[in-house]
Design an enzyme around this catalytic site. Structure first.
Site, short mmCIF file in Angstrom:
data_model
loop_
_atom_site.label_atom_id
_atom_site.label_comp_id
_atom_site.label_asym_id
_atom_site.label_seq_id
_atom_site.Cartn_x
_atom_site.Cartn_y
_atom_site.Cartn_z
N LEU A 11 0.81 -1.22 0.00
CA LEU A 11 0.00 0.00 0.00
C LEU A 11 0.84 1.27 0.00
CD1 LEU A 11 -2.92 -1.03 2.36
CD2 LEU A 11 -2.96 -0.75 -0.13
N VAL A 13 2.03 4.48 -2.52
CA VAL A 13 1.13 5.34 -3.29
C VAL A 13 0.60 4.66 -4.54
CG1 VAL A 13 0.95 7.51 -4.53
CG2 VAL A 13 2.21 7.44 -2.39
N ASN A 33 -1.00 -5.27 3.76
CA ASN A 33 0.31 -4.65 3.85
C ASN A 33 1.00 -5.19 5.10
OD1 ASN A 33 1.84 -2.16 2.50
ND2 ASN A 33 2.28 -2.14 4.70
N ASN A 103 8.55 -2.71 -10.84
CA ASN A 103 9.55 -2.51 -11.90
C ASN A 103 10.59 -3.63 -11.87
OD1 ASN A 103 9.08 -0.44 -13.69
ND2 ASN A 103 9.91 1.14 -12.37
N SER A 129 2.97 2.07 -16.12
CA SER A 129 3.55 3.41 -16.22
C SER A 129 2.48 4.47 -16.10
CB SER A 129 4.27 3.58 -17.57
OG SER A 129 4.79 4.90 -17.68
N LYS A 183 8.22 -2.67 -20.64
CA LYS A 183 8.26 -1.58 -19.65
C LYS A 183 9.69 -1.07 -19.47
CE LYS A 183 6.78 1.13 -16.30
NZ LYS A 183 7.88 1.40 -15.40
N HIS A 186 10.41 1.10 -22.36
CA HIS A 186 9.66 2.34 -22.11
C HIS A 186 10.46 3.25 -21.20
CE1 HIS A 186 7.25 4.69 -19.26
NE2 HIS A 186 6.33 4.85 -20.21
N ASN A 187 10.99 2.69 -20.10
CA ASN A 187 11.74 3.51 -19.16
C ASN A 187 13.04 4.01 -19.76
OD1 ASN A 187 9.68 2.75 -17.45
ND2 ASN A 187 11.01 2.28 -15.74
N GLU A 190 12.15 6.86 -21.78
CA GLU A 190 11.87 7.94 -20.83
C GLU A 190 13.16 8.64 -20.42
OE1 GLU A 190 10.73 7.83 -16.19
OE2 GLU A 190 9.26 6.85 -17.51
N ARG A 445 42.17 -5.33 -36.59
CA ARG A 445 41.91 -6.57 -35.84
C ARG A 445 42.67 -7.74 -36.44
NH1 ARG A 445 37.03 -8.72 -35.86
NH2 ARG A 445 37.13 -9.51 -33.72
#
Length: 481
Positions: A11, A13, A33, A103, A129, A183, A186-187, A190, A445
């Site tokens: 619990l 936010v 919780n 996450n 998200s 995700k 996505h981050n 971001e 190389r």
């Protein structure tokens, strides 16, 4: 008392707001919780007057959920998730669902999906998200894991997700860790978006000498065009906030950036898959540089910035910086989608790139206008190799190119770092180059390590070695111990 549709553990936010969102959409939720006071405070506070129910032990939580049960974990990623799963398992039946909404690293979700399936438990690794507001009013949700589990929670997740043109920003991503992988990317994007905006901000402020008030107007205007996005919008809001003394609050904030690791994970996986994720990697490294504040202060005294001041037309420069931000943003998304394409091949996922763009159009942190153009690009060609080859994005890049180069040049001349702008431009120049200097690299190389090379005048796949020094012999690397 009727049993709950879903249980939720954690619990903080995000967890609280998801619960309230579910309640708003008619789903009954039971919460647990580890700290009992958080349950009491939630039920007497934000959840007062709702149908949300509290449980004060894991057995009580499990008993309060209708079968087959679905339990969502909104706790810190890593070992905490594994320990919580161990505590829940003895109380579950075959066919019950465990959902990790944190996450988590996609590799952990791969492992958990497979391990729990052997015990008859269905697992989902779900990327979420949108931050606190998104969780409360409609996030972007990226579910992966066990397909059978998805059918159990699909009505709940699609109901609480953000909607764009009536479509939920929540669609099945793929098996095992696919949801958390998307995700993660996505981050990473971001990270790139935030660094690009910060570079534009610094050139405008430090280079062109714009006031914070002028900057706010610039970003407000930009948000009405092709750069329309959540991050541009909140940037304009941030620039308008004053401290208690009336000065811009942004000027009082210490210039050291934090990070939680998802950007780093994206860069590491790109290296593992051989994908040139240059912009996102530079964005991660830029945060690392910012964290060395004390060293930077010392270095600034030893290495003063160039004494050059901007003398050109500011209106033209602002337009150039706009174009640099836009073109670099396209590169960032192009690289992110390139990574997801290679990951799908490597891990056996069937990722729908158009649906991913739809999921990102609403609720999430990187939501922006041109995600609609990305969806259209993949709707036209689901096998598109890279976004740059789509007609729309090719046209946009060509239009913005001159300003892009001008903005990077301004940064170089004024000694203002533009790692994301510059790396995006370098990637573009490399990707559009028919011939790169890798021929010399291969010769080097082969010279020092007998690693061989291919020739342009011979069939591809045929390898050659040169005895460059005359005394190196004809052995190649594969035969040398």
């Amino acid at each position: 008392m009727d049993k709950a549709d879903i249980g939720l553990i954690g619990l903080a936010v995000m967890g609280q707001n998801l619960v309230l969102n579910m309640n708003d959409h008619g789903f009954k939720v039971v919460v647990y919780n580890r700290t009992s006071s958080k349950i009491e405070n939630f039920l007497k506070g934000a959840a007062k007057g709702t149908a949300v129910q509290g449980a004060y032990s894991i057995p009580e939580l499990v008993a309060a959920i209708k079968k087959p049960r679905a339990i969502m974990l909104m706790v810190k990623a890593g070992v905490v998730v594994d320990k919580l799963i161990e505590q829940i398992l003895p109380h579950l039946d075959a066919g019950d669902v465990i959902i990790d909404g944190g996450n988590s690293n996609y590799k952990d979700s791969n492992r958990r999906t497979q391990a729990l399936a052997k015990q008859g438990i269905l697992f989902l690794g779900v990327g979420i998200s949108g931050g606190e507001a998104g969780a409360r009013h409609g996030p972007s949700i990226m579910p992966g894991g066990n397909p059978e589990a998805w059918q159990r929670v699909k009505p709940i997740f699609q109901a609480i997700a953000a909607k764009v043109d009536g479509q939920p920003c929540c669609q099945w991503v793929g098996e095992n860790g696919a949801g958390h992988y998307v995700k993660m990317v996505h981050n990473g994007i971001e990270y790139g978006d935030m660094q690009l905006i910060s570079e534009a901000y610094q050139i405008l402020r430090q280079g062109l000498g714009l006031s914070v008030e002028q900057l706010q107007q610039v970003f407000t205007t930009w948000n009405q065009g092709v750069l329309d996005s959540y991050l541009i919008e909140i940037t304009s809001h941030i620039l308008g906030v004053k401290d208690e003394d009336g000065a811009p609050l942004v000027d009082k904030i210490l210039d050291t950036a934090g990070q939680k690791g998802t950007g780093k994970w994206t860069g590491i996986d790109a290296l593992d898959l051989g994908v040139p994720l240059t912009l996102i990697s530079e964005a991660v490294f830029a945060r690392c540089v910012s964290a060395r504040k004390d060293e930077r202060v010392k270095a600034a005294k030893i290495f003063p910035a160039p004494q050059t001041t901007f003398t050109g037309d500011k209106k033209t420069a602002i337009a150039a910086i706009h174009d640099a931000l836009y073109a670099s943003k396209i590169i960032s998304y192009a690289q992110g989608y390139l990574l997801m394409r290679e990951a799908a091949k490597e891990y056996g996922w069937q990722l729908n790139h158009g649906e991913i763009a739809l999921m990102w159009r609403g609720g999430c942190i990187i939501r922006s206008r041109f995600l609609g153009n990305i969806k259209q690009a993949f709707d036209k060609n689901s096998k598109l190799e890279i976004l740059l080859l789509d007609e729309f994005f090719a046209t946009e890049i060509k239009r913005a190119e001159a300003g892009w180069r001008k903005a990077v040049t301004i940064g170089i001349e004024l000694g203002i770092p533009t790692p994301a702008f510059a790396s995006a431009l370098a990637f573009y120049d490399g990707y559009r180059s028919e011939r790169l200097p890798a021929n010399l690299l291969q010769a080097q190389r082969d010279y020092f390590g007998a690693h061989t090379y291919e020739r342009v005048d011979k069939p591809k796949g045929e390898f050659f070695h040169t005895n460059w020094t005359g005394h190196g012999g004809n052995n190649v690397a594969s035969t040398i111990t």
